[in-house]
Design a protein around this motif. Sequence first.
Motif, PDB file in Angstrom:
ATOM      1  N   PRO A  65       0.843  -1.187   0.059  1.00 47.11           N
ATOM      2  CA  PRO A  65       0.070   0.209   0.064  1.00 47.11           C
ATOM      3  C   PRO A  65       0.771   1.364  -0.111  1.00 47.11           C
ATOM      4  O   PRO A  65       0.387   2.271  -0.556  1.00 47.11           O
ATOM      5  N   ASN A  66       1.988   1.054   0.729  1.00 48.91           N
ATOM      6  CA  ASN A  66       2.706   2.466   0.812  1.00 48.91           C
ATOM      7  C   ASN A  66       3.476   2.756  -0.623  1.00 48.91           C
ATOM      8  O   ASN A  66       4.085   3.930  -0.686  1.00 48.91           O
ATOM      9  N   GLU A  67       3.680   1.801  -1.503  1.00 51.13           N
ATOM     10  CA  GLU A  67       4.325   1.898  -2.725  1.00 51.13           C
ATOM     11  C   GLU A  67       3.561   2.062  -4.003  1.00 51.13           C
ATOM     12  O   GLU A  67       3.678   2.522  -4.972  1.00 51.13           O
ATOM     13  N   ARG A  68       2.206   2.049  -3.737  1.00 50.29           N
ATOM     14  CA  ARG A  68       1.314   1.945  -4.931  1.00 50.29           C
ATOM     15  C   ARG A  68       1.078   3.284  -5.753  1.00 50.29           C
ATOM     16  O   ARG A  68       1.261   3.276  -6.759  1.00 50.29           O
ATOM     17  N   ASP A  69       1.173   4.326  -5.056  1.00 47.03           N
ATOM     18  CA  ASP A  69       1.066   5.641  -5.696  1.00 47.03           C
ATOM     19  C   ASP A  69       2.456   5.881  -6.340  1.00 47.03           C
ATOM     20  O   ASP A  69       2.608   6.475  -7.302  1.00 47.03           O
ATOM     21  N   GLU A  70       3.507   5.476  -5.801  1.00 44.13           N
ATOM     22  CA  GLU A  70       4.899   5.647  -6.446  1.00 44.13           C
ATOM     23  C   GLU A  70       4.939   4.758  -7.728  1.00 44.13           C
ATOM     24  O   GLU A  70       5.322   5.152  -8.689  1.00 44.13           O
ATOM     25  N   VAL A  71       4.265   3.621  -7.643  1.00 43.33           N
ATOM     26  CA  VAL A  71       4.285   2.792  -8.691  1.00 43.33           C
ATOM     27  C   VAL A  71       3.302   3.632 -10.189  1.00 43.33           C
ATOM     28  O   VAL A  71       3.819   3.491 -11.159  1.00 43.33           O
ATOM     29  N   ARG A  72       2.498   3.828  -9.587  1.00 47.46           N
ATOM     30  CA  ARG A  72       1.311   4.728 -10.470  1.00 47.46           C
ATOM     31  C   ARG A  72       2.190   5.997 -11.237  1.00 47.46           C
ATOM     32  O   ARG A  72       2.137   6.276 -12.315  1.00 47.46           O
ATOM     33  N   ARG A  73       2.956   6.656 -10.264  1.00 50.62           N
ATOM     34  CA  ARG A  73       3.577   7.945 -10.785  1.00 50.62           C
ATOM     35  C   ARG A  73       4.701   7.384 -11.758  1.00 50.62           C
ATOM     36  O   ARG A  73       4.839   8.249 -12.673  1.00 50.62           O
ATOM     37  N   LYS A  74       5.399   6.636 -11.432  1.00 52.78           N
ATOM     38  CA  LYS A  74       6.426   5.839 -12.489  1.00 52.78           C
ATOM     39  C   LYS A  74       5.867   5.768 -13.720  1.00 52.78           C
ATOM     40  O   LYS A  74       6.453   5.911 -14.694  1.00 52.78           O
ATOM     41  N   TYR A  75       4.783   4.789 -13.978  1.00 48.65           N
ATOM     42  CA  TYR A  75       3.982   4.395 -15.051  1.00 48.65           C
ATOM     43  C   TYR A  75       3.529   5.685 -15.815  1.00 48.65           C
ATOM     44  O   TYR A  75       3.771   5.869 -17.118  1.00 48.65           O
ATOM     45  N   LEU A  76       3.011   6.670 -14.843  1.00 48.02           N
ATOM     46  CA  LEU A  76       2.610   7.771 -15.505  1.00 48.02           C
ATOM     47  C   LEU A  76       3.600   8.700 -16.178  1.00 48.02           C
ATOM     48  O   LEU A  76       3.528   9.307 -17.268  1.00 48.02           O
ATOM     49  N   MET A 178      -0.403  13.380 -10.446  1.00 52.81           N
ATOM     50  CA  MET A 178       0.879  14.168 -10.916  1.00 52.81           C
ATOM     51  C   MET A 178       0.962  15.614 -10.654  1.00 52.81           C
ATOM     52  O   MET A 178       1.880  16.111 -10.731  1.00 52.81           O
ATOM     53  N   ASN A 179      -0.279  16.093 -10.039  1.00 54.36           N
ATOM     54  CA  ASN A 179      -0.064  17.580 -10.045  1.00 54.36           C
ATOM     55  C   ASN A 179      -0.213  17.921  -8.418  1.00 54.36           C
ATOM     56  O   ASN A 179      -1.052  17.580  -7.435  1.00 54.36           O
ATOM     57  N   PRO A 180       1.087  18.279  -7.684  1.00 55.20           N
ATOM     58  CA  PRO A 180       1.157  18.790  -6.402  1.00 55.20           C
ATOM     59  C   PRO A 180       0.139  19.703  -5.745  1.00 55.20           C
ATOM     60  O   PRO A 180      -0.072  19.447  -4.513  1.00 55.20           O
ATOM     61  N   ASN A 181      -0.183  20.360  -6.638  1.00 54.63           N
ATOM     62  CA  ASN A 181      -1.106  21.442  -5.855  1.00 54.63           C
ATOM     63  C   ASN A 181      -2.552  21.139  -5.772  1.00 54.63           C
ATOM     64  O   ASN A 181      -3.424  21.489  -5.098  1.00 54.63           O
ATOM     65  N   GLN A 182      -2.622  19.759  -6.067  1.00 53.87           N
ATOM     66  CA  GLN A 182      -4.178  18.901  -6.040  1.00 53.87           C
ATOM     67  C   GLN A 182      -3.897  17.883  -4.929  1.00 53.87           C
ATOM     68  O   GLN A 182      -4.698  17.418  -4.471  1.00 53.87           O
ATOM     69  N   SER A 183      -2.791  17.780  -4.162  1.00 58.04           N
ATOM     70  CA  SER A 183      -2.513  16.800  -3.213  1.00 58.04           C
ATOM     71  C   SER A 183      -3.392  17.081  -1.834  1.00 58.04           C
ATOM     72  O   SER A 183      -3.757  18.311  -1.580  1.00 58.04           O
ATOM     73  N   ILE A 184      -3.741  16.071  -1.027  1.00 56.98           N
ATOM     74  CA  ILE A 184      -4.143  16.397   0.204  1.00 56.98           C
ATOM     75  C   ILE A 184      -3.324  17.151   1.007  1.00 56.98           C
ATOM     76  O   ILE A 184      -3.843  17.993   1.797  1.00 56.98           O
ATOM     77  N   VAL A 185      -1.916  17.019   1.090  1.00 53.07           N
ATOM     78  CA  VAL A 185      -0.945  17.941   1.742  1.00 53.07           C
ATOM     79  C   VAL A 185      -1.326  19.455   1.799  1.00 53.07           C
ATOM     80  O   VAL A 185      -1.669  20.201   2.446  1.00 53.07           O
ATOM     81  N   GLN A 186      -1.686  19.793   0.145  1.00 58.09           N
ATOM     82  CA  GLN A 186      -1.634  21.098  -0.073  1.00 58.09           C
ATOM     83  C   GLN A 186      -3.154  21.633   0.350  1.00 58.09           C
ATOM     84  O   GLN A 186      -3.344  22.946   0.442  1.00 58.09           O
ATOM     85  N   ALA A 187      -4.247  20.383   0.329  1.00 57.85           N
ATOM     86  CA  ALA A 187      -5.500  21.044   0.688  1.00 57.85           C
ATOM     87  C   ALA A 187      -5.603  21.292   2.291  1.00 57.85           C
ATOM     88  O   ALA A 187      -6.257  22.439   2.805  1.00 57.85           O
ATOM     89  N   PHE A 188      -4.770  20.678   3.147  1.00 61.39           N
ATOM     90  CA  PHE A 188      -4.845  20.922   4.349  1.00 61.39           C
ATOM     91  C   PHE A 188      -3.912  22.041   4.951  1.00 61.39           C
ATOM     92  O   PHE A 188      -3.876  22.487   6.018  1.00 61.39           O
ATOM     93  N   TYR A 189      -2.622  22.188   4.198  1.00 59.15           N
ATOM     94  CA  TYR A 189      -1.689  23.003   4.547  1.00 59.15           C
ATOM     95  C   TYR A 189      -1.226  24.094   3.330  1.00 59.15           C
ATOM     96  O   TYR A 189      -0.624  23.325   2.543  1.00 59.15           O
ATOM     97  N   LYS A 190      -1.463  25.110   3.393  1.00 60.94           N
ATOM     98  CA  LYS A 190      -1.168  26.211   2.261  1.00 60.94           C
ATOM     99  C   LYS A 190       0.110  27.017   2.775  1.00 60.94           C
ATOM    100  O   LYS A 190      -0.131  27.783   3.646  1.00 60.94           O
ATOM    101  N   GLN A 191       1.276  26.746   2.120  1.00 55.11           N
ATOM    102  CA  GLN A 191       2.438  27.458   2.434  1.00 55.11           C
ATOM    103  C   GLN A 191       2.098  28.969   1.926  1.00 55.11           C
ATOM    104  O   GLN A 191       1.519  29.291   1.043  1.00 55.11           O
ATOM    105  N   ASN A 192       2.635  29.739   2.778  1.00 59.18           N
ATOM    106  CA  ASN A 192       2.812  31.049   2.254  1.00 59.18           C
ATOM    107  C   ASN A 192       3.711  31.453   1.200  1.00 59.18           C
ATOM    108  O   ASN A 192       4.780  30.471   1.250  1.00 59.18           O
ATOM    109  N   ASP A 193       3.625  32.474   0.692  1.00 51.76           N
ATOM    110  CA  ASP A 193       4.662  32.963  -0.395  1.00 51.76           C
ATOM    111  C   ASP A 193       6.241  32.913   0.112  1.00 51.76           C
ATOM    112  O   ASP A 193       7.122  32.577  -0.453  1.00 51.76           O
ATOM    113  N   ALA A 194       6.290  33.375   1.497  1.00 49.33           N
ATOM    114  CA  ALA A 194       7.729  33.328   2.021  1.00 49.33           C
ATOM    115  C   ALA A 194       8.371  32.144   2.130  1.00 49.33           C
ATOM    116  O   ALA A 194       9.429  31.755   1.881  1.00 49.33           O
TER     117      ALA A 194
END
Length: 743
Positions: A65-76, A178-194
């Motif tokens: 389970p921890n590798e599935r997204d990495e496998v998908r990214r590699k194929y994409l 493949m778009n980091p701006n759509q990830s869960i991390v970005q949804a919960f934590y928006k870094q400021n410009d600085a």
Amino acid sequence: MEKYFKKQCLSSSKVNSENLPSSSSLPKTNTENLASTPPMSSSKTNLENLPSDPAERKSIKEYHPNERDEVRRKYLTKGPCQPRGHDFPKTLKGHKLRRFNPAWFDLYGGWLEYSIKTDKAFCLVCYLFRDYTENKCGSDEFLTKGFDTWKNPKRLGERVGLVNSFHNNALKMADNLMNPNQSIVQAFYKQNDAAKNEYKIRLNASIDACRYLLRQGLPFRGHDESTESANKGNFVELVKYTADQNEIVSKVVLENAPKNNQMVSHKIQKDLAHCFAEKVTQSIIQEVDHGVFCLLVDESADVSTKEQVAVVFRFVDKKGIVKERFTGIIHVQETSSASLKCAIDSLFAKHGLSMKKLRGQGYDGASNMKGEFNGLRSLILRENSSAYYVHCFAHQLQLVVVGVAKKHFEVSDFFDKIYVLLNVVGASCKRKDKIREDQRKIIEEGVREGKIKTGKGLNQECSLQRPGNTRWGSHYKTLLRLADLFTSIIKVLEYVESDGSDGIKRFQANDLLKYFHTFDFVFYLQLMLLLLGLTHNLSKALQRKDQDILNAMSLVKSTKQQLCKLRENGWDSIIGKVNSFCKNNNTELFIMEEEFVNPKRPRQRSNITNLHHYQVECFYTVLDMQIQEFNDRFDEINTELLGCTASLSPTDSFHQFDQSKLGLGDLARVMVETKKHLSHPLVYRLLKLVLTLPVATATVERSFSAMKIVKTTLRNRMGDEFLNDCMVCYTEKEHFDKVTNDM
């Protein structure tokens, strides 16, 4: 068979694959829990060796389970498997022969892929994301069974379906992944410009440090990288130096950076190097541009005694320039032809190259490489009969000049004495220094007396160079140094003979002194200097990257003519040089009209003169052996192929253009008669083929020289992937310098 991947986006939206997120934006459904998945290995999956052929892939659920997204990214990132250069087989469907149409790749290029193994079509995105729904992906025709109803291409369009079809939803999932701006991390934590700006500065500092070390072939890590260490390694020290020179950088790197985001860890270093290497390799593959190319291969052991295979592609780029590009180095467990073929197949699969586009093979002559029945050459020819084999010209020349000359007893004895000399002189640093010091005094005296000219690059310090069979032209340099340093070498041998501590070396020095003062030594020294000098320019010309096979054959022919001319008119020249050397160095001098005395049988009359022995039995014999071997060696190349390529020579408006040899039939004949061949692109294509054929494997040999710089005794634990990345960046600096930080 693993052959092809097409690197492209999977939908109309642009995929940002250069900044991959740390976690996926896709929801974890109940189908992805451990209880519902089959048994799986806990060992980490090698993402570089994922199966290319869609029929050979295992289900995504079978990965951890921890590798599935990495496998998908590699194929994409790789894109769908699309063997555009493949010869798609025809099968009987109804009453007609039908096959897969490669034009479908252009219509459905974002997801359609083809299996060479099963001759069926599949959908990449549906394979990657089928487990996110429960039986909502429709038929398994494009997932596990494969589509082969070639007479009904409308099914491909129906596969896409409506806006909310499973296929289109899978495309959206691929874009989100493949778009980091759509990830869960970005949804919960928006870094400021600085914070983003600080991260970018920190990343650029690490990239710049990595760029410098890769370009210079320097090590990254240090023995001790702790905070108390005085030298933390080149990478960290470079980042630190950059921070000292730039106040803005200093505020956001190393101790001023977040502890979990300093961008200097070993994993980050290797990732950056891998990114550079990937970009360089992509540029090389784009240069090939799905055109024909030639394969140059050789193997050599690195400093940790691991067998490495270097691969170089020779091709003609879009501008019509011949290029030889280093594409990678592969570690193999053994050097059998089957292992080498497997390694090449994996490299072709990784870069999406077709074996059908191969038009030439170039090796150095090892049996496992050029064997006509079981060698690598024959294995590739079985798969592609158009991949003509051409034995490395420079290697053949080395075998001709040095190898054949050694078949003559006196010449072989001469070279044996040279090897003994190198062992005696090279056994001590003190003896080498004595040669340099004595030569320096001789040069200073010659300059004072006006006998030696001065100028830029002249009168450099030099010493004896040990020759090597894999360093083409090294024997010539060794003999040149021996002639230049002869007086100094004699003094060192006299010193070893009288004051040497090793009894064996003293006896060897005594034997060498006797031999070096004989007429035989001087004669064979001048003969081999003349012979090696005559072929030295040919050796250098053959090692040029842009050398074409037609010009190479012309140079070989010219060299053979010079050898024949030397045999007819060169005796007076060589005997004059021998006599001059004997007088200048007080060595034995013979009168040619006197009777020859065999040193092995001095009491037995020979009934021949010195002139007959040295001119007929030595000079003529050695040259005859050379000329004969030239004719034999270079005739090993496929004569039919060379005849065809010669007919493509543009000299005198293609007057040698022979349609019977080329097989172009009436079309070629009409083209020549009407002069249409001057503007028709087909002629250029044929000339391009001629330029692609290999001449020498010098580029491969140079890559091994680079390997010795990159992987040293202090870096003998480098991993295979990291070694390959460093080698690609260090060797192909032209493409490496074009990789920007933004890329």
